[in-house]
Design an enzyme around this catalytic site. Structure first.
Site, PDB file in Angstrom:
ATOM      1  N   ASN A  76       4.652   1.838 -12.825  1.00 40.45           N
ATOM      2  CA  ASN A  76       4.417   2.512 -11.531  1.00 40.45           C
ATOM      3  C   ASN A  76       2.917   2.675 -11.303  1.00 40.45           C
ATOM      4  O   ASN A  76       2.210   3.175 -12.178  1.00 40.45           O
ATOM      5  CB  ASN A  76       5.071   3.893 -11.514  1.00 40.45           C
ATOM      6  N   LEU A  77       2.474   2.280 -10.124  1.00 43.58           N
ATOM      7  CA  LEU A  77       1.033   2.261  -9.829  1.00 43.58           C
ATOM      8  C   LEU A  77       0.653   3.367  -8.859  1.00 43.58           C
ATOM      9  O   LEU A  77       1.488   3.839  -8.093  1.00 43.58           O
ATOM     10  CB  LEU A  77       0.658   0.916  -9.215  1.00 43.58           C
ATOM     11  N   ASP A 111      17.450  10.578  -8.109  1.00 41.57           N
ATOM     12  CA  ASP A 111      16.543  10.605  -9.268  1.00 41.57           C
ATOM     13  C   ASP A 111      16.092   9.193  -9.629  1.00 41.57           C
ATOM     14  O   ASP A 111      15.023   8.988 -10.193  1.00 41.57           O
ATOM     15  CB  ASP A 111      17.277  11.172 -10.486  1.00 41.57           C
ATOM     16  N   SER A 138       7.527  -6.210 -11.948  1.00 42.02           N
ATOM     17  CA  SER A 138       7.432  -4.744 -11.918  1.00 42.02           C
ATOM     18  C   SER A 138       8.285  -4.157 -13.033  1.00 42.02           C
ATOM     19  O   SER A 138       9.293  -4.750 -13.423  1.00 42.02           O
ATOM     20  CB  SER A 138       7.952  -4.234 -10.576  1.00 42.02           C
ATOM     21  N   SER A 139       7.902  -2.956 -13.489  1.00 41.45           N
ATOM     22  CA  SER A 139       8.697  -2.309 -14.542  1.00 41.45           C
ATOM     23  C   SER A 139      10.101  -1.949 -14.039  1.00 41.45           C
ATOM     24  O   SER A 139      11.008  -1.772 -14.835  1.00 41.45           O
ATOM     25  CB  SER A 139       7.988  -1.047 -15.042  1.00 41.45           C
ATOM     26  N   CYS A 140      10.271  -1.856 -12.706  1.00 40.76           N
ATOM     27  CA  CYS A 140      11.587  -1.439 -12.203  1.00 40.76           C
ATOM     28  C   CYS A 140      12.566  -2.592 -12.123  1.00 40.76           C
ATOM     29  O   CYS A 140      13.689  -2.406 -11.652  1.00 40.76           O
ATOM     30  CB  CYS A 140      11.464  -0.718 -10.879  1.00 40.76           C
ATOM     31  N   HIS A 186       5.820   6.007  -2.689  1.00 40.12           N
ATOM     32  CA  HIS A 186       6.195   6.325  -4.067  1.00 40.12           C
ATOM     33  C   HIS A 186       5.893   7.802  -4.340  1.00 40.12           C
ATOM     34  O   HIS A 186       5.189   8.449  -3.579  1.00 40.12           O
ATOM     35  CB  HIS A 186       5.419   5.436  -5.048  1.00 40.12           C
ATOM     36  N   LYS A 195      12.336  -9.889  -7.278  1.00 37.42           N
ATOM     37  CA  LYS A 195      11.206 -10.026  -8.208  1.00 37.42           C
ATOM     38  C   LYS A 195      11.614 -10.803  -9.457  1.00 37.42           C
ATOM     39  O   LYS A 195      10.822 -11.572 -10.005  1.00 37.42           O
ATOM     40  CB  LYS A 195      10.659  -8.641  -8.578  1.00 37.42           C
ATOM     41  N   TYR A 227      15.101  -5.079  -4.517  1.00 44.96           N
ATOM     42  CA  TYR A 227      13.722  -5.439  -4.866  1.00 44.96           C
ATOM     43  C   TYR A 227      13.710  -6.127  -6.227  1.00 44.96           C
ATOM     44  O   TYR A 227      13.057  -7.156  -6.432  1.00 44.96           O
ATOM     45  CB  TYR A 227      12.885  -4.159  -4.896  1.00 44.96           C
TER      46      TYR A 227
HETATM   47  O1  GFB Z   1       8.055   6.663  -7.103  1.00 44.14           O
HETATM   48  P1  GFB Z   1       9.492   6.594  -6.796  1.00 44.14           P
HETATM   49  O2  GFB Z   1       9.863   6.592  -5.338  1.00 44.14           O
HETATM   50  O3  GFB Z   1      10.122   5.317  -7.427  1.00 44.14           O
HETATM   51  O4  GFB Z   1      10.239   7.887  -7.420  1.00 44.14           O
HETATM   52  P2  GFB Z   1      10.914   4.838  -8.727  1.00 44.14           P
HETATM   53  C1  GFB Z   1      10.056   8.256  -8.743  1.00 44.14           C
HETATM   54  C2  GFB Z   1      10.791   9.566  -9.031  1.00 44.14           C
HETATM   55  O5  GFB Z   1      10.133  10.627  -8.330  1.00 44.14           O
HETATM   56  C3  GFB Z   1      12.256   9.635  -8.613  1.00 44.14           C
HETATM   57  C4  GFB Z   1      11.086  11.429  -7.680  1.00 44.14           C
HETATM   58  O6  GFB Z   1      12.975  10.336  -9.596  1.00 44.14           O
HETATM   59  C5  GFB Z   1      12.214  10.456  -7.339  1.00 44.14           C
HETATM   60  O7  GFB Z   1      13.395  11.150  -7.054  1.00 44.14           O
HETATM   61  N1  GFB Z   1      10.459  12.095  -6.506  1.00 44.14           N
HETATM   62  C6  GFB Z   1      10.258  13.436  -6.381  1.00 44.14           C
HETATM   63  C7  GFB Z   1      10.000  11.518  -5.402  1.00 44.14           C
HETATM   64  N2  GFB Z   1       9.713  13.731  -5.212  1.00 44.14           N
HETATM   65  C8  GFB Z   1       9.525  12.556  -4.563  1.00 44.14           C
HETATM   66  C9  GFB Z   1       8.958  12.214  -3.313  1.00 44.14           C
HETATM   67  O8  GFB Z   1       8.532  13.057  -2.532  1.00 44.14           O
HETATM   68  N3  GFB Z   1       8.894  10.882  -3.000  1.00 44.14           N
HETATM   69  C10 GFB Z   1       9.360   9.917  -3.861  1.00 44.14           C
HETATM   70  N4  GFB Z   1       9.266   8.639  -3.504  1.00 44.14           N
HETATM   71  N5  GFB Z   1       9.924  10.217  -5.054  1.00 44.14           N
HETATM   72  C11 GFB Z   1      10.469   2.601  -7.623  1.00 44.14           C
HETATM   73  C12 GFB Z   1      11.268   1.479  -7.026  1.00 44.14           C
HETATM   74  O9  GFB Z   1      11.343   3.411  -8.287  1.00 44.14           O
HETATM   75  O10 GFB Z   1       9.519   2.119  -8.535  1.00 44.14           O
HETATM   76  C13 GFB Z   1      10.395   0.487  -6.427  1.00 44.14           C
HETATM   77  O11 GFB Z   1      12.202   1.997  -6.099  1.00 44.14           O
HETATM   78  C14 GFB Z   1       9.107   0.209  -7.184  1.00 44.14           C
HETATM   79  O12 GFB Z   1      11.135  -0.695  -6.263  1.00 44.14           O
HETATM   80  C15 GFB Z   1       8.549   1.385  -7.981  1.00 44.14           C
HETATM   81  O13 GFB Z   1       9.243  -0.871  -7.994  1.00 44.14           O
HETATM   82  C16 GFB Z   1       7.550   0.984  -9.036  1.00 44.14           C
HETATM   83  O14 GFB Z   1      10.021   4.803  -9.916  1.00 44.14           O
HETATM   84  O15 GFB Z   1      12.185   5.598  -8.935  1.00 44.14           O
END
Ligand code: GFB
Length: 340
Positions: free
Chosen positions: A187-188, A291, A129-131, A201, A162, A158
């Site tokens: 991110n998917l 964030d 994953s990119s993360c 996500h 990975k 995670y």
């Molecule tokens: O998609 P996300 O949860 O994952 O959040 P990551 C991306 C960004 O969106 C963060 C903001 O800056 C969050 O604070 N965000 C804004 C929100 N509103 C929301 C909301 O309602 N829900 C969520 N979830 N985020 C993940 C990893 O990181 O990337 C995983 O934690 C995974 O392990 C994934 O690999 C690809 O991009 O930050």
């Protein structure tokens, strides 16, 4: 050499000519994790290939259990294994359930990869994953950035698991010559995603929240963090297509990024989702939510060198995903809220 001459490093990546092509015709392909968003997209994409698909339900086989996976692999002897099974979730789920994200993903890698090798699998594709790249990796993130710096704290659990899976593939290649390759998707999003406002996500979470806010007449959509982090979003059908491309054209120890090469700010994404959903209220930023990493855009040079690029534009992909969400998820929920 004149001192006015700047020498730049030339980049190269093995393209894999037709002689290197791995043909899927007549092969059995096991999609581990076929019920998840990525697994379902892979099953859709592979149904267009002349191969035989193998899947197994979670209730029949727990992919975290080495003995059970070994017995299943020995019985079915898949030619190809794609490891799309993983415990995944959004930033909050990652940060609050560290044991599950670390232990389950380690267990899946440690059960599936050795069992595939032992069962005589010809080729294995593992998804990173990119993360899992360092939090402050230079942008766009090249595959060479892996393990060059500290991880993003919210998803270190995670990421560690990975990274172990990616390295286990590399180790099997080095020690046993096992053709195990690894892909690093960005991110998917897409059909089959988890439209859960708390654990999902950002894209499906905001879609579900905007839909409910419109339906319930709530004036404000809650967005976490500052809205300034930037993310790159790839439609899962593009990913599935890219994975099949990689499987048939690449063999090597180095991971390969799969992304669009373009990122957008979370604030822009929220606007795009509101437009698609037709939510006309305000957007509120919730500062007590993290964030995460400030920016995460992949360098897609390798994948482009292999002759692949994504096709689904983000706005179109979001519209298509929203249509799927309305038909498959929101319909039942909405029927309980007849005032909308
Ligand atoms: O998609 P996300 O949860 O994952 O959040 P990551 C991306 C960004 O969106 C963060 C903001 O800056 C969050 O604070 N965000 C804004 C929100 N509103 C929301 C909301 O309602 N829900 C969520 N979830 N985020 C993940 C990893 O990181 O990337 C995983 O934690 C995974 O392990 C994934 O690999 C690809 O991009 O930050």
């Amino acid at each position: 050499m004149p001192d006015t001459l700047t020498v730049v490093e030339r980049r190269s990546f093995p393209r894999g000519g037709t002689a290197d092509r791995f043909d899927l015709a007549g092969r059995s392909v096991f999609v581990a994790g076929h019920a998840g968003m990525v697994g379902r997209a892979l099953v859709r994409r592979l149904s267009a290939e002349p191969c035989r698909l193998l899947t197994v339900d979670r209730g029949t086989l727990d992919l975290r259990r080495p003995d059970a996976v070994r017995a299943w692999m020995d019985a079915h002897r898949p030619d190809v294994v794609i490891v799309a099974a993983a415990r995944v979730g959004g930033i909050l789920a990652n940060a609050t359930e560290p044991v599950d994200f670390l232990a389950d993903n380690l267990a899946i890698a440690n059960a599936v990869i050795p069992a595939a090798h032992a069962a005589g699998t010809r080729k294995l594709l593992y998804l990173g994953s990119s993360c899992i790249y360092p939090r402050d990796a230079p942008q766009p993130i090249s595959e060479a950035a892996l393990l060059t710096g500290p991880l993003e704290p919210t998803n270190q659990w995670y990421a560690l698991a990975k990274i172990a899976g990616v390295k286990l593939c590399e180790a099997y290649r080095r020690q046993f010559g096992f053709d195990a390759i690894t892909a690093m998707p960005t991110n998917l999003y897409g059909p089959g995603d988890r439209f859960d406002p708390e654990r999902g996500h950002v894209l499906p979470a905001l879609m579900a929240k905007a839909h409910r806010a419109k339906r319930d007449g709530t004036g404000c959509l809650e967005v976490w963090g500052t809205g300034t982090p930037r993310r790159e979003f790839l439609h899962v059908d593009d990913l599935a297509d890219g994975l099949v491309h990689l499987l048939t054209r690449y063999s090597g120890p180095e991971p390969v990024n799969i992304g669009t090469g373009t990122d957008i700010a979370i604030a822009e994404l929220a606007e795009l989702i509101c437009e698609t959903v037709g939510f006309r209220g305000r957007i509120g930023y919730r500062s007590d939510r993290p964030d995460g990493t400030p920016r995460k855009r992949l360098d897609t040079f390798r994948m482009r060198s292999l002759g692949w690029q994504p096709r689904i534009d983000l706005a179109d992909g979001i519209a298509q995903t929203y249509a799927w969400y309305r038909d498959h998820v929101a319909m039942d929920e909405d029927s309980l809220h007849p005032t909308g």
